[in-house]
Design an enzyme around this catalytic site. Structure first.
Site, PDB file in Angstrom:
ATOM      1  N   SER A   1      36.293  39.675  34.999  1.00  0.00           N
ATOM      2  CA  SER A   1      37.082  40.758  35.605  1.00  0.00           C
ATOM      3  C   SER A   1      37.584  41.678  34.507  1.00  0.00           C
ATOM      4  O   SER A   1      38.223  41.230  33.550  1.00  0.00           O
ATOM      5  CB  SER A   1      38.283  40.191  36.353  1.00  0.00           C
ATOM      6  OG  SER A   1      37.854  39.359  37.389  1.00  0.00           O
TER       7      SER A   1
ATOM      8  N   GLU B   1      42.240  43.671  31.701  1.00  0.00           N
ATOM      9  CA  GLU B   1      42.551  42.241  31.649  1.00  0.00           C
ATOM     10  C   GLU B   1      42.208  41.584  30.310  1.00  0.00           C
ATOM     11  O   GLU B   1      43.042  40.869  29.750  1.00  0.00           O
ATOM     12  CB  GLU B   1      41.856  41.533  32.823  1.00  0.00           C
ATOM     13  CG  GLU B   1      42.428  40.170  33.152  1.00  0.00           C
ATOM     14  CD  GLU B   1      41.842  39.067  32.304  1.00  0.00           C
ATOM     15  OE1 GLU B   1      42.570  38.122  31.979  1.00  0.00           O
ATOM     16  OE2 GLU B   1      40.648  39.157  31.929  1.00  0.00           O
TER      17      GLU B   1
ATOM     18  N   ARG C   1      47.494  35.706  35.162  1.00  0.00           N
ATOM     19  CA  ARG C   1      46.709  36.131  33.989  1.00  0.00           C
ATOM     20  C   ARG C   1      47.611  36.440  32.779  1.00  0.00           C
ATOM     21  O   ARG C   1      47.336  37.358  32.004  1.00  0.00           O
ATOM     22  CB  ARG C   1      45.871  37.378  34.306  1.00  0.00           C
ATOM     23  CG  ARG C   1      44.721  37.147  35.260  1.00  0.00           C
ATOM     24  CD  ARG C   1      43.658  36.253  34.661  1.00  0.00           C
ATOM     25  NE  ARG C   1      42.460  36.216  35.476  1.00  0.00           N
ATOM     26  CZ  ARG C   1      42.304  35.461  36.555  1.00  0.00           C
ATOM     27  NH1 ARG C   1      43.287  34.673  36.954  1.00  0.00           N
ATOM     28  NH2 ARG C   1      41.166  35.471  37.232  1.00  0.00           N
TER      29      ARG C   1
HETATM   30  N1  EPU Z   1      36.042  43.369  46.784  1.00  0.00           N
HETATM   31  C1  EPU Z   1      35.442  44.546  47.182  1.00  0.00           C
HETATM   32  N2  EPU Z   1      34.514  45.130  46.376  1.00  0.00           N
HETATM   33  C2  EPU Z   1      34.156  44.586  45.195  1.00  0.00           C
HETATM   34  C3  EPU Z   1      34.756  43.387  44.787  1.00  0.00           C
HETATM   35  C4  EPU Z   1      35.708  42.803  45.597  1.00  0.00           C
HETATM   36  O1  EPU Z   1      35.736  45.083  48.247  1.00  0.00           O
HETATM   37  O2  EPU Z   1      33.304  45.171  44.526  1.00  0.00           O
HETATM   38  C5  EPU Z   1      37.055  42.730  47.657  1.00  0.00           C
HETATM   39  C6  EPU Z   1      36.460  41.885  48.742  1.00  0.00           C
HETATM   40  O3  EPU Z   1      37.146  42.161  49.931  1.00  0.00           O
HETATM   41  C7  EPU Z   1      36.773  40.441  48.334  1.00  0.00           C
HETATM   42  C8  EPU Z   1      38.045  40.607  47.543  1.00  0.00           C
HETATM   43  O4  EPU Z   1      37.909  41.893  46.926  1.00  0.00           O
HETATM   44  O5  EPU Z   1      36.940  39.628  49.444  1.00  0.00           O
HETATM   45  C9  EPU Z   1      38.226  39.575  46.457  1.00  0.00           C
HETATM   46  O6  EPU Z   1      37.049  39.502  45.670  1.00  0.00           O
HETATM   47  P1  EPU Z   1      36.674  38.190  44.822  1.00  0.00           P
HETATM   48  O7  EPU Z   1      36.811  36.992  45.672  1.00  0.00           O
HETATM   49  O8  EPU Z   1      35.361  38.430  44.157  1.00  0.00           O
HETATM   50  O9  EPU Z   1      37.824  38.091  43.758  1.00  0.00           O
HETATM   51  P2  EPU Z   1      38.505  39.168  42.796  1.00  0.00           P
HETATM   52  O10 EPU Z   1      39.889  39.389  43.261  1.00  0.00           O
HETATM   53  O11 EPU Z   1      37.664  40.366  42.606  1.00  0.00           O
HETATM   54  C10 EPU Z   1      39.531  37.312  41.272  1.00  0.00           C
HETATM   55  C11 EPU Z   1      39.610  36.960  39.820  1.00  0.00           C
HETATM   56  C12 EPU Z   1      38.294  36.333  39.368  1.00  0.00           C
HETATM   57  C13 EPU Z   1      38.058  35.071  40.188  1.00  0.00           C
HETATM   58  C14 EPU Z   1      38.014  35.450  41.680  1.00  0.00           C
HETATM   59  C15 EPU Z   1      37.932  34.247  42.561  1.00  0.00           C
HETATM   60  C16 EPU Z   1      41.159  38.508  38.777  1.00  0.00           C
HETATM   61  C17 EPU Z   1      41.342  39.656  37.854  1.00  0.00           C
HETATM   62  N3  EPU Z   1      39.906  38.128  39.021  1.00  0.00           N
HETATM   63  O12 EPU Z   1      38.551  38.329  41.414  1.00  0.00           O
HETATM   64  O13 EPU Z   1      38.444  35.955  38.000  1.00  0.00           O
HETATM   65  O14 EPU Z   1      36.851  34.450  39.813  1.00  0.00           O
HETATM   66  O15 EPU Z   1      39.238  36.152  42.034  1.00  0.00           O
HETATM   67  O16 EPU Z   1      39.146  33.581  42.611  1.00  0.00           O
HETATM   68  O17 EPU Z   1      42.162  37.962  39.245  1.00  0.00           O
HETATM   69  C18 EPU Z   1      38.090  36.713  35.758  1.00  0.00           C
HETATM   70  O18 EPU Z   1      39.310  36.679  35.603  1.00  0.00           O
HETATM   71  O19 EPU Z   1      37.329  37.079  34.829  1.00  0.00           O
HETATM   72  C19 EPU Z   1      37.513  36.381  37.060  1.00  0.00           C
HETATM   73  C20 EPU Z   1      36.208  36.476  37.294  1.00  0.00           C
END
Ligand code: EPU
Length: 360
Positions: free
Chosen positions: A261, A356, A190
């Site tokens: 995010s 972010e 990012r």
């Molecule tokens: N999780 C929780 N609670 C929540 C949300 C997430 O426990 O409320 C845990 C879950 O275990 C889940 C893990 O976090 O398995 C990862 O969650 P998710 O796959 O939704 O991904 P993220 O890490 O929350 C990142 C990116 C997103 C991107 C997704 C998919 C960042 C800051 N965000 O989110 O990017 O779509 O992975 O690859 O790296 C963005 O940048 O705006 C964005 C949406």
């Protein structure tokens, strides 16, 4: 007298920048924050970018911002990764540059040049229709092509840096053109050189993408891996699945204004993780180079903010990493909730969360 024909005059006028004052930006940011800017203009042709430093001398308010070393130019794409203050004192430039050009191939890659104002998701769909594969994991990310390299957009196992050959643009103060290759862009999670202060007046005009001729689908991310155990993999099938997951998990911009995010996922060392896991064994973690990436969403959920309204804002009930505006929210409300979340997560886990999106 005879030099300027009526046609030339019309062309000249068309090229002249039309600058509006006290412009309302609410409909131009996906967070729907109430905000106005002192000056606003739309850029529809690369030539218009060339002479922008002239407005500095024409507009006294902008001249004094420049002299005070304040930010003068604010380049606006889809407004989907920005947090607006109630008043923006500089000149907001809405990027409407359009155009996609197939450049050709060498022995390993095919190249496509894209104007920075193109809508990102439309470009992803164009790629699928024209045989350029790899960006399908990044389907449905809001925003424009020009914004993609700035934060090195990433999702479902892919970061855009893998497909960027070069980025071209112009420094609006010096009017100098620059072209940076992928290495010079200094991409990381990012992040890129375009977030550094020396690039704050850099208007990205085109991005050249490279697509390996040898297509290797990326389906290692949890939900994709599971799905493609029993389904045939293809670029379009990946795009469709990513679109389905995003629609299910992420709040719709039409109903829950947001900027994706809200925080970056924090990076910690193995030792930090070990000690955190002693107290909170359920923490999820993902290897990230030499570090470990934690889930900011999970930390925010454990800190008790998920689905809990605080004024106009709330960390979304299905994905705690996304802050939503429930209506009429302003900058101060965003920052109040952000600070509360940061403080509690720091107290509970000793982890610093970093906002972010860019703050204007
Ligand atoms: N999780 C929780 N609670 C929540 C949300 C997430 O426990 O409320 C845990 C879950 O275990 C889940 C893990 O976090 O398995 C990862 O969650 P998710 O796959 O939704 O991904 P993220 O890490 O929350 C990142 C990116 C997103 C991107 C997704 C998919 C960042 C800051 N965000 O989110 O990017 O779509 O992975 O690859 O790296 C963005 O940048 O705006 C964005 C949406």
């Amino acid at each position: 007298m005879s030099e300027i024909t009526p046609q030339k005059m019309l062309k000249k006028r068309k090229k002249m920048l039309s600058v509006k004052t006290n412009f309302n930006l609410e409909s131009l940011n996906t967070f729907k924050l109430e905000s106005t800017c002192a000056f606003y203009s739309e850029i529809s042709h690369v030539d218009e970018v060339k002479d922008l430093n002239k407005v500095l001398t024409q507009e006294p308010q902008l001249t004094s911002l420049f002299k005070a070393k304040e930010k003068v130019f604010f380049i606006l794409g889809g407004g989907s990764n920005l947090i607006f203050r109630e008043r923006i004192h500089g000149l907001v430039l809405k990027n409407n540059l359009k155009g996609i050009k197939e450049i050709g191939c060498d022995t390993t890659n095919a190249y496509v040049q894209v104007a920075s104002g193109e809508v990102w998701h439309d470009f992803v769909l164009w790629c699928l229709d024209h045989g350029y594969f790899g960006l399908e994991n990044l389907a449905l990310i809001p925003g424009t092509v020009g914004a993609a390299p700035i934060q090195n957009i990433g999702a479902y196992g892919v970061e855009v840096k893998k497909f960027i050959h070069s980025v071209r643009g112009r420094d609006l103060l010096t009017s100098q053109m620059r072209e940076l290759n992928s290495l010079e862009c200094q991409f990381s999670y990012r992040d890129s050189i375009f977030k550094k202060p020396e690039y704050k007046n850099f208007f990205i005009t085109e991005v050249v993408f490279k697509f390996p001729l040898l297509y290797e689908p990326e389906v290692s991310y949890g939900e994709l891996k599971e799905f493609f155990k029993t389904h045939e993999v293809s670029p379009r099938a990946i795009a469709n699945k990513v679109i389905e997951i995003r629609k299910e998990k992420l709040p719709s911009l039409d109903f829950y204004p947001n900027v994706g995010s809200f925080f970056k996922n924090p990076l910690v060392t193995q030792e930090q993780l070990n000690s955190l896991k002693k107290r909170t064994p359920q923490l999820v973690s993902f290897p990230h180079g030499e570090k470990i990436k934690l889930s900011a969403g999970q930390l925010i959920e454990l800190a008790g903010f998920k689905g809990q309204p605080q004024g106009a804002f709330m960390m979304y009930s299905r994905q705690a990493l996304v802050m939503i505006n429930q209506g009429g929210g302003r900058f101060e409300g965003v920052m109040t909730l952000a600070e509360k979340v940061k403080t509690k997560v720091l107290n509970d886990f000793g982890v610093i969360l970093e906002i972010e999106p860019d703050i204007w």
